[in-house]
Design a protein around this motif. Structure first.
Motif, mmCIF file in Angstrom:
data_model
loop_
_atom_site.group_PDB
_atom_site.id
_atom_site.type_symbol
_atom_site.label_atom_id
_atom_site.label_comp_id
_atom_site.label_asym_id
_atom_site.label_seq_id
_atom_site.Cartn_x
_atom_site.Cartn_y
_atom_site.Cartn_z
ATOM 1 N N TYR C 30 0.822 -1.215 0.000
ATOM 2 C CA TYR C 30 0.000 0.000 0.000
ATOM 3 C C TYR C 30 0.854 1.262 0.000
ATOM 4 C CZ TYR C 30 -4.343 -2.530 0.600
ATOM 5 O OH TYR C 30 -5.436 -3.317 0.395
ATOM 6 N N GLY C 31 2.122 1.084 0.236
ATOM 7 C CA GLY C 31 3.009 2.233 0.251
ATOM 8 C C GLY C 31 4.426 1.753 0.457
ATOM 9 N N ILE C 32 5.338 2.694 0.390
ATOM 10 C CA ILE C 32 6.737 2.352 0.552
ATOM 11 C C ILE C 32 7.309 3.295 1.612
ATOM 12 C CG2 ILE C 32 7.713 3.931 -1.175
ATOM 13 C CD1 ILE C 32 9.223 1.576 -2.325
ATOM 14 N N VAL C 33 8.132 2.749 2.498
ATOM 15 C CA VAL C 33 8.734 3.581 3.549
ATOM 16 C C VAL C 33 10.246 3.565 3.369
ATOM 17 C CG1 VAL C 33 8.886 4.045 6.024
ATOM 18 C CG2 VAL C 33 6.904 2.811 5.115
ATOM 19 N N ILE C 34 10.834 4.736 3.254
ATOM 20 C CA ILE C 34 12.294 4.815 3.141
ATOM 21 C C ILE C 34 12.836 5.601 4.330
ATOM 22 C CG2 ILE C 34 12.360 4.545 0.636
ATOM 23 C CD1 ILE C 34 12.530 7.533 0.341
ATOM 24 N N MET C 35 14.105 5.422 4.596
ATOM 25 C CA MET C 35 14.800 6.121 5.689
ATOM 26 C C MET C 35 14.286 5.706 7.074
ATOM 27 S SD MET C 35 16.987 7.803 4.118
ATOM 28 C CE MET C 35 17.091 7.550 2.340
ATOM 29 N N GLY C 36 13.915 4.428 7.196
ATOM 30 C CA GLY C 36 13.613 3.879 8.511
ATOM 31 C C GLY C 36 14.881 3.308 9.135
ATOM 32 N N VAL C 37 14.756 2.762 10.349
ATOM 33 C CA VAL C 37 15.911 2.164 11.019
ATOM 34 C C VAL C 37 16.484 1.039 10.162
ATOM 35 C CG1 VAL C 37 16.647 0.877 13.076
ATOM 36 C CG2 VAL C 37 14.972 2.716 13.302
ATOM 37 N N MET C 38 15.610 0.220 9.570
ATOM 38 C CA MET C 38 16.064 -0.888 8.749
ATOM 39 C C MET C 38 16.505 -0.412 7.358
ATOM 40 S SD MET C 38 16.440 -3.609 10.295
ATOM 41 C CE MET C 38 15.928 -4.618 11.697
ATOM 42 N N GLY C 39 16.259 0.835 7.052
ATOM 43 C CA GLY C 39 16.802 1.441 5.835
ATOM 44 C C GLY C 39 18.186 2.031 6.097
ATOM 45 N N GLU C 40 18.709 1.754 7.294
ATOM 46 C CA GLU C 40 20.028 2.252 7.707
ATOM 47 C C GLU C 40 20.129 3.769 7.532
ATOM 48 O OE1 GLU C 40 23.502 -0.680 6.831
ATOM 49 O OE2 GLU C 40 21.879 -1.404 5.562
ATOM 50 N N ALA C 41 19.021 4.464 7.753
ATOM 51 C CA ALA C 41 19.021 5.922 7.593
ATOM 52 C C ALA C 41 20.119 6.571 8.434
ATOM 53 C CB ALA C 41 17.658 6.493 7.981
ATOM 54 N N HIS C 42 20.354 6.000 9.615
ATOM 55 C CA HIS C 42 21.363 6.590 10.508
ATOM 56 C C HIS C 42 22.785 6.306 10.041
ATOM 57 C CE1 HIS C 42 20.608 2.514 11.666
ATOM 58 N NE2 HIS C 42 21.496 2.517 12.609
ATOM 59 N N ARG C 43 22.933 5.533 8.970
ATOM 60 C CA ARG C 43 24.271 5.262 8.445
ATOM 61 C C ARG C 43 24.514 5.981 7.106
ATOM 62 N NH1 ARG C 43 25.423 2.352 12.612
ATOM 63 N NH2 ARG C 43 24.436 0.359 13.082
ATOM 64 N N LEU C 44 23.550 6.819 6.693
ATOM 65 C CA LEU C 44 23.692 7.554 5.416
ATOM 66 C C LEU C 44 24.070 9.009 5.684
ATOM 67 C CD1 LEU C 44 20.463 6.367 3.519
ATOM 68 C CD2 LEU C 44 22.698 5.235 3.663
ATOM 69 N N THR C 45 24.857 9.581 4.802
ATOM 70 C CA THR C 45 25.118 11.020 4.908
ATOM 71 C C THR C 45 23.848 11.760 4.458
ATOM 72 O OG1 THR C 45 25.896 11.245 2.650
ATOM 73 C CG2 THR C 45 27.543 10.603 4.271
ATOM 74 N N GLU C 46 23.764 13.031 4.828
ATOM 75 C CA GLU C 46 22.584 13.810 4.447
ATOM 76 C C GLU C 46 22.454 13.870 2.918
ATOM 77 O OE1 GLU C 46 21.004 14.161 8.028
ATOM 78 O OE2 GLU C 46 20.039 15.320 6.457
ATOM 79 N N ASN C 47 23.562 13.952 2.213
ATOM 80 C CA ASN C 47 23.490 13.970 0.744
ATOM 81 C C ASN C 47 22.930 12.656 0.210
ATOM 82 O OD1 ASN C 47 24.527 16.523 0.654
ATOM 83 N ND2 ASN C 47 26.654 15.842 0.286
ATOM 84 N N GLU C 48 23.424 11.560 0.761
ATOM 85 C CA GLU C 48 22.900 10.258 0.331
ATOM 86 C C GLU C 48 21.398 10.162 0.590
ATOM 87 O OE1 GLU C 48 26.716 7.221 0.824
ATOM 88 O OE2 GLU C 48 25.533 7.698 2.606
ATOM 89 N N ARG C 49 21.006 10.571 1.793
ATOM 90 C CA ARG C 49 19.571 10.618 2.146
ATOM 91 C C ARG C 49 18.753 11.274 1.053
ATOM 92 N NH1 ARG C 49 16.838 10.686 6.945
ATOM 93 N NH2 ARG C 49 15.234 11.984 6.005
ATOM 94 N N ASN C 50 19.171 12.507 0.745
ATOM 95 C CA ASN C 50 18.381 13.302 -0.187
ATOM 96 C C ASN C 50 18.403 12.705 -1.588
ATOM 97 O OD1 ASN C 50 17.382 15.096 1.673
ATOM 98 N ND2 ASN C 50 19.165 16.461 1.513
ATOM 99 N N ASP C 51 19.544 12.194 -1.998
ATOM 100 C CA ASP C 51 19.624 11.567 -3.320
ATOM 101 C C ASP C 51 18.692 10.362 -3.411
ATOM 102 O OD1 ASP C 51 21.414 13.463 -4.073
ATOM 103 O OD2 ASP C 51 23.192 12.183 -3.898
ATOM 104 N N VAL C 52 18.651 9.570 -2.355
ATOM 105 C CA VAL C 52 17.773 8.401 -2.368
ATOM 106 C C VAL C 52 16.304 8.847 -2.425
ATOM 107 C CG1 VAL C 52 16.948 6.401 -1.041
ATOM 108 C CG2 VAL C 52 19.406 6.862 -1.218
ATOM 109 N N ILE C 53 15.953 9.833 -1.605
ATOM 110 C CA ILE C 53 14.552 10.280 -1.589
ATOM 111 C C ILE C 53 14.140 10.755 -2.985
ATOM 112 C CG2 ILE C 53 12.893 11.903 -0.574
ATOM 113 C CD1 ILE C 53 14.735 12.032 1.925
#
Lengths: 288, 288, 288, 288
Positions: C30-53
């Motif tokens: 029904y939807g997709i969730v990115i940047m959760g704990v299991m998405g290793e969000a806390h292990r990505l740089t802010e640039n990586e975060r934004n590029d993925v989003i």
């Protein structure tokens, strides 16, 4: 807060207990607390517990009130300890919440109602979140002390204690007597916030008592200067993990207990720490 | 792992204990463990402890070996429990490290040497970091079981357990017998990694036993299909905080214990959880 | 819950992201969730975060809603993430409380008011005490969702979740949508208690979706038998510390991501665990 | 250790930063540390981080060395911070282990090798178990500083620090420079054990510097009497949870920063605590 002294076989040393009692009385402590965390209550067998309580009661012989720690992990354990403490001569009991994975206030109410069903001794509730995992809000402290009227005092060890004293007094309309804790390191602030004393250990209890007396006589500056003079040592004693070992080393050096030993796994201090302590103690001229 | 059953006054219910013993024997358990965490040992008085041990020993009467949990916060407490367990008929003892702020391996060695000085019962070392704060590495498990030869078994509750079983067996040259734990939820994997069994609680111990027997006869598929059939219930029982209450509800429903009560502050399940459990149990046709 | 795939240089692998998106859509999530704990969000740089989003938003292109995790340790960090998520195409945001030494409800209210000042995206509040140290009571969840009306959903990871779902729904008069979590291991119970779905990771999302669809059509038995068939694997994936590594290994084996690598210090599984996983997967005939 | 000052909109206040820098230089600090825990680094966005580093570097202009905190939850995050810190003018970097559920020494080695692959700045390793969950033994500190030669210093915040200083120096053959931490409350003992200084915050950095200078000139008694005079305030600042707020209130009162504000959820002090602080500060005649 009386530590439990051991001989070199790690057995309870009753002669040292007698000297600790006389030190407390000579120091004009308002009371004596046994079976607290720093009394290594959790490292004593139930028989040892009871023998110490009986012995202390006999030696004190009504000269000062005795508070006995009874904390435990069920109503049944605590109730039995309360009952025995009562028989053996306790005047007050000290009890923390049982350990909990998550604070559950309705279970806490039921727990404290359970332990007071057949007991009329006044209770000192120990607020000790770092050991119990239980977070007591000032609102809940008001609620539980209303519903369990035997709770007449708080021994506060939830830092920062000065701030929490003001909050509890405000929420409870000053009906509870609050004691400071945590080694006395905020004694002056705790008293100024309205604490009725401190219930904590220090190898020179007379210093805490005298600070308190000066404060009560409204000699704030005397209280402060005495407290500050001893603050380096109070701070030194308060080291994480080794505070009890330091306290016992000083009491041993004062000739009050026969060995500085704690029971495993409580850490002992090493030789370098002993020398460091010796160096620090040189600053204090004490006549004993 | 035997739970401790209580009557509706929260007293120990010896008739229910007898039925639990017969269930274990009828289920062909290889042994019975009393005074574990799930036996609410930490909620029993020392007198209750000893009465239960004596009673179990009398009723078991040598039919299966008895392991008694003796974990405690000092050598003195544990030694006394070991001594009493021995006198009252224990065949093995189960002991976790004492609670520590930081893992201190040399203190752990001294502790386990201390508790085995006058004791020759074989020890099951319980690896339970979430309760003790002690992290046991496979290297250290090898060291301590070499220096304290009474340590012959590990009850492993440091997840992920399958991986750690392989590591311990490798570091100890297979000299230790390892039991799985944590409610049996990885029983198949633990056995395949070389565990010699599991030492855990479940309201249907016969299922864990039968899974083990099929595995031993090398009928892996039978073992798996039996285990998987029951996995929904094993999983359901294993809910944080309420697992013991669920287990006791099932045993109560099976007619084995007279009440499902735990001692406070162990949480009880609410009415909706009871109904949910009933719904789940409908999937299992069990003849009792 | 989309994991973040890496290539063998530990860089983000966008081709694998595309395949993960198509898997979600094909699985009828029904939807997709990115940047959760299991998405290793806390292990990505802010640039990586934004590029993925940005990339996910472009590839999804409105086919299913996107929820973006924005949890952080200040209003300023979270607000910036909310703002960027909004610009880059998020439909919902997922936010846990900031880490706290002690739960402070008035600070939490101020925090969530702060992050919603200039934001109108609906919020999924993540109840994750084991990471944040914050204990959210059902009463407080009602209060904060009333005062911060953007909070429209809860992602519940405070076990036991079935019980807490009933409690929250009761205290909030059913105004919040609750998602289960914790790897889906209580999916059936969560749905029966009134959860509107689950927001969790599993290497076969189609199984969770199909279970949910059967449940919605009121085919409880179908839902249960599908879920129970996969429970051994769901349980296996849910191993403490290594769950993400197992999930990625399965996705890798399915040909969806190019490596099973996680970023350090997230533990990887060893060779024996890989073999164990292979053995378990043999029980599942899956056409890809 | 420089705090990050905010204006009344919770934006970074660069004028206050300039005054903090001049205070450090005037106080004869040996260096300045930015982006530490007490610098609220975890509450700043990456852009804010970098703007502050650039600004500090420009204003300091080589007058004293700058250490930049780069701690983060992956090699990628830390490496990027190291790279940017280097470009923007850092002389040293300060890095703690990443958060771990269980200490894993081989992963720690790989982590620190990873962050030093393309970096030649000397590293101060922060030993901060209460935040990271990572227990660094003296043996492992020796191992990691041998295999990762950029690690040249330790910032020690694992109490009791005096004892651990001796242990690390002994295990590492004195090859590492050790800084004390934890608010300087054991400064004298740390120096006597062989610490090369302290890397900690205090609202009067000149006091820590002057104590250190007296110690270096071998005027131990001067060092002690200066330190002891300020100990009541050092102790007061070190209150759990509110220490940063107290420090900022004093710096605000000294006219160095424009507001005492911290970012949520860092607790602020209440009015009674402010008055208590005022009362305590009356004991100190300071000319600014």
């Amino acid at each position: 807060m009386m530590p439990t002294p051991f001989n070199d076989k790690s057995e309870i040393d009753y002669d040292s207990i007698d000297k600790l009692i006389e030190l407390s009385i000579k120091s004009k402590c308002y009371g004596i607390v046994i079976m607290g965390v720093m009394g290594e209550a959790h490292r004593l067998t139930e028989n040892e517990r009871n023998d110490v309580i009986k012995h202390v009661s006999k030696i004190v012989n009504g000269r000062i009130p005795i508070t006995v720690g009874v904390s435990g992990e069920s109503i049944e354990i605590v109730s039995q300890r309360v009952k025995e403490s009562n028989i053996f001569g306790a005047n007050y009991i000290l009890c923390s919440p049982p350990k909990m994975l998550k604070t559950n206030e309705s279970v806490l109410l039921e727990f404290f109602k359970g332990i007071t069903k057949d007991n009329h001794l006044p209770i000192v509730l120990q607020d000790l979140p770092q050991e119990t995992g239980v977070n007591l809000t000032p609102e809940f402290i008001n609620k539980i002390s209303t519903q369990v009227p035997q709770i007449k005092f708080i021994k506060l060890e939830d830092p920062p204690t000065p701030k929490k004293i003001s909050e509890i007094l405000s929420k409870t309309s000053n009906k509870l007597g609050i004691f400071g804790g945590l080694g006395g390191i905020f004694l002056i602030e705790e008293l100024m916030r309205g604490a009725i004393g401190t219930m904590t250990g220090f190898a020179y209890p007379e210093i805490l008592v005298n600070t308190f007396e000066e404060f009560k006589k409204n000699n704030i500056n005397n209280a402060k200067s005495l407290f500050y003079k001893w603050l380096p040592l109070i701070r030194y004693e308060n080291q994480q993990g080794i505070s009890l070992s330091i306290r016992k080393h000083i009491l041993f050096r004062r000739g009050i207990i026969s060995t500085p030993d704690t029971r495993l796994p409580t850490p002992s201090i090493d030789e370098k720490t002993e020398k460091e302590l010796e160096f620090l103690l040189k600053d204090y001229q004490i006549n004993n």
